[in-house]
Design an enzyme around this catalytic site. Structure first.
Site, mmCIF file in Angstrom:
data_model
loop_
_atom_site.group_PDB
_atom_site.id
_atom_site.type_symbol
_atom_site.label_atom_id
_atom_site.label_comp_id
_atom_site.label_asym_id
_atom_site.label_seq_id
_atom_site.Cartn_x
_atom_site.Cartn_y
_atom_site.Cartn_z
ATOM 1 N N HIS A 19 13.490 -12.669 -34.030
ATOM 2 C CA HIS A 19 12.185 -12.846 -33.399
ATOM 3 C C HIS A 19 11.362 -11.571 -33.363
ATOM 4 O O HIS A 19 10.169 -11.590 -33.637
ATOM 5 C CB HIS A 19 12.395 -13.370 -31.975
ATOM 6 N N ARG A 51 16.818 -11.226 -22.956
ATOM 7 C CA ARG A 51 16.990 -12.082 -24.126
ATOM 8 C C ARG A 51 18.303 -11.859 -24.860
ATOM 9 O O ARG A 51 18.896 -12.811 -25.359
ATOM 10 C CB ARG A 51 15.817 -11.874 -25.095
ATOM 11 N N HIS A 111 15.557 -14.280 -30.667
ATOM 12 C CA HIS A 111 15.075 -15.094 -29.545
ATOM 13 C C HIS A 111 16.097 -16.183 -29.247
ATOM 14 O O HIS A 111 16.567 -16.868 -30.148
ATOM 15 C CB HIS A 111 13.719 -15.714 -29.871
ATOM 16 N N LYS A 115 -3.208 -8.215 -44.984
ATOM 17 C CA LYS A 115 -2.478 -8.871 -46.069
ATOM 18 C C LYS A 115 -2.996 -10.280 -46.368
ATOM 19 O O LYS A 115 -2.985 -10.727 -47.508
ATOM 20 C CB LYS A 115 -1.002 -8.926 -45.680
ATOM 21 N N GLU A 158 4.423 -3.664 -33.460
ATOM 22 C CA GLU A 158 5.828 -3.896 -33.775
ATOM 23 C C GLU A 158 6.347 -2.971 -34.867
ATOM 24 O O GLU A 158 7.547 -2.700 -34.931
ATOM 25 C CB GLU A 158 6.042 -5.358 -34.184
ATOM 26 N N ARG A 188 13.553 -5.412 -26.134
ATOM 27 C CA ARG A 188 12.210 -5.561 -25.567
ATOM 28 C C ARG A 188 12.204 -6.530 -24.388
ATOM 29 O O ARG A 188 12.738 -7.631 -24.474
ATOM 30 C CB ARG A 188 11.252 -6.076 -26.645
ATOM 31 N N ASP A 248 6.677 -4.321 -44.571
ATOM 32 C CA ASP A 248 5.941 -3.467 -45.507
ATOM 33 C C ASP A 248 5.623 -2.090 -44.927
ATOM 34 O O ASP A 248 5.781 -1.072 -45.596
ATOM 35 C CB ASP A 248 4.631 -4.141 -45.918
ATOM 36 N N GLU A 296 8.671 -14.424 -16.723
ATOM 37 C CA GLU A 296 9.554 -14.640 -17.862
ATOM 38 C C GLU A 296 10.826 -13.840 -17.668
ATOM 39 O O GLU A 296 10.973 -13.082 -16.702
ATOM 40 C CB GLU A 296 8.847 -14.251 -19.175
#
Length: 568
Positions: free
Chosen positions: A370, A309, A260, A51, A394, A405, A239, A130
């Site tokens: 996010h 998260r 997030h 794009k 994604e 996730r 899209d 994390e």
């Protein structure tokens, strides 16, 4: 509430030119670049459409890293378990098994392709931790610029073969629709056989054209611009997901949107792409405080600031409300100025642009959209429900993420499943299993939504299927979305609201994705992962299933429950 009806194609001029390839890859993030590089050596001619420019995919914005088992003290079974827990019981265990077992090899392959990851003192790849992980398994680069480094390495590989006749790159091109062959007996569109695209400005091919191929890979990233505020770049307008829906593909897990927890809060009216404060900052020991200065996460979850998260995001919203605020504070000051500047140089610099010093100041943060855990449903090699149509990254719903996730599994998913999709396409094209069909126009009215409507759609999506959802809010959102005019092109001359052009095509995609998201969020009457219903705040075992969405032959949206492979 009446059924949602959506058009099966965008309003656009007839293609003025045609090119042919053996495979088309749409998108230049980690999934698209990986697929294109793999296909280049396996099929005679691959076309990569992006794009913007090659370096403009969402991958470049990824800060935290890539999760992979590279430490001998770690194990793929532990990575699998952490992923399943974060996914809230809705992951496909077989897909997760593929992810964690093939992931380390794909990361080492990135190194061979030139990616420079941060190293530990012993010369091995440095690993950090994390949220949701019980081991140090996050590979990072440039401290907090992993995505940028991965993108740089893959783009460099692609640039090195630009003159190869086996690969063609078309930049500044918006893909409009997936072209399909003659419909089947059920009236559904036939096999994918290419795409229509609009090339903007540069290049010899101007305007709308058709690219034909027996295989199409959608690696178009996320849906961030469906919302008022997001960490996603401006081109993330859903899209690929919308084009797949119009082509007859099944979407899954659409309701699971990851907000997030720690995005720089600059006021209630700020919109557009916001500054992300990577989860890795909390992974290194940063704390969350409310606006009274009190730490609150230890009372919420055993992993405190490193909880999954969705847990952290919901806790922030509740704690902010309890303190009559709309944000909380991230405290990293105790980690030391030298460490913070070295480990998080990008974040440090971006915060300084807003007058905030990570080394000395408390950072105001609040959740923002996010990542999208759902997308176009695929199998373990990227095949969608439409023959010849693949999805990766994604834009895909592989079953890896389930309801939420796990941190840093996204870049890994793009690597692993794009690689698998490319291999499968090459085998099928080579064996004659995928052949070129001739496209036919899908019946029914075409859609075009005026670009001026986008801010209203974004507000509705943020207030309806946002962080906290309810039947009342979702029904109100659905009613507004149903009244949005989708025939802005219908009248010519002075009577037309808008002409078919990039901003309108993107806004039409935003509207269709928002409509599906709202409908599916209303259907799931429980809370799980990235889907939280204030009127149904607890998970319900009866909802341990996937909600799938597709358009029937008349364009009516069907939302149906489906079992998750391997989940009883």
């Amino acid at each position: 509430m009446p059924g949602v009806r959506l058009a099966a194609r965008l309003a656009a001029p007839a293609p003025g030119w045609t090119i042919r390839a053996d495979a088309i890859v749409v998108g230049s993030g980690i999934a698209g670049l990986t697929a294109a590089l793999e296909l280049r050596t396996r099929v005679p001619h691959v076309l990569l459409v992006t794009k913007g420019q090659l370096v403009s995919g969402s991958t470049v914005w990824a800060q935290g890293g890539i999760a992979a088992v590279l430490d001998p003290a770690d194990s793929t079974s532990a990575h699998l378990e952490d992923t399943l827990v974060a996914g809230g019981g809705l992951c496909d265990p077989a897909a997760v098994e593929v992810l964690v077992t093939e992931g380390p090899a794909r990361v080492r392959e990135l190194v061979r392709r030139g990616a420079l990851f941060d190293l530990a003192p012993d010369g091995e790849i440095a690993l950090t931790r994390e949220g949701g992980h019980h081991a140090d398994r996050i590979v990072h680069a440039g401290g907090d610029a992993t995505g940028a480094e991965v993108s740089r390495a893959l783009v460099a590989q692609l640039e090195a073969v630009r003159d190869d006749p086996g690969i063609e790159v078309v930049e500044h091109a918006l893909v409009l629709d997936v072209l399909t062959g003659p419909p089947g007996p059920d009236g559904q569109p036939g096999a994918a056989c290419g795409v229509t695209l609009h090339v903007i400005g540069e290049g010899s091919r101007d305007g709308v054209g058709a690219a034909l191929a027996p295989a199409v890979v959608l690696a178009t990233g996320g849906i961030g611009q469906v919302f008022r505020s997001s960490t996603n770049p401006a081109q993330a307008t859903g899209d690929g997901m919308a084009a797949a829906l119009r082509a007859g593909a099944v979407l899954g897990d659409v309701e699971f949107v990851q907000f997030h927890p720690t995005v720089l809060w600059l006021g209630a009216n700020v919109k557009g792409q916001l500054t992300l404060i990577s989860e890795a900052v909390r992974g290194e020991g940063a704390l969350l405080l409310d606006t009274d200065g009190a730490r609150f996460m230890p009372a919420v979850h055993p992993m405190a600031e490193l909880a999954p998260r969705d847990v952290v995001a919901h806790a922030i919203v509740r704690q902010a409300a309890a303190t009559s605020s709309d944000h909380v504070l991230l405290d990293a000051r105790h980690l030391g100025a030298d460490f913070l500047r070295t480990r998080f140089p990008t974040i440090h610099e971006r915060l300084l642009e807003h007058g905030i010093d990570l080394t000395t100041d408390l950072v105001p943060v609040a959740p923002a959209q996010h990542y999208h855990s759902g997308g176009v449903v695929t199998d373990l090699v990227g095949r969608t429900s439409v023959r010849g149509l693949y999805a990766a990254g994604e834009a895909a719903c592989t079953g890896v993420h389930g309801a939420n996730r796990l941190a840093s599994n996204s870049l890994l998913e793009g690597l692993v499943f794009a690689h698998r999709a490319a291999r499968d396409i090459a085998e099928r094209v080579g064996a004659g299993g995928l052949t070129q069909a001739e496209p036919v126009e899908r019946p029914g009215a075409a859609a075009l939504v005026a670009a001026a409507t986008r801010s209203r759609i974004q507000r509705v999506a943020s207030d309806g299927p946002g962080v906290l959802r309810s039947a009342e809010g979702l029904r109100a959102a659905a009613e507004v979305l149903a009244k949005v005019r989708t025939d802005a092109h219908a009248e010519s001359g002075a009577g037309a609201v808008a002409d078919p052009q990039a901003a309108e095509w993107e806004t039409t995609n935003v509207h269709q994705v928002a409509s599906v998201l709202t409908a599916v969020s209303l259907a799931r009457t429980e809370s799980r992962g990235g889907h939280f219903r204030t009127d149904h705040p607890a998970p319900d075992d009866r909802w341990r299933l996937r909600l799938e969405a597709r358009l029937d032959a008349s364009g009516t949206l069907e939302v149906t429950p489906a079992p998750i492979p391997g989940v009883g």
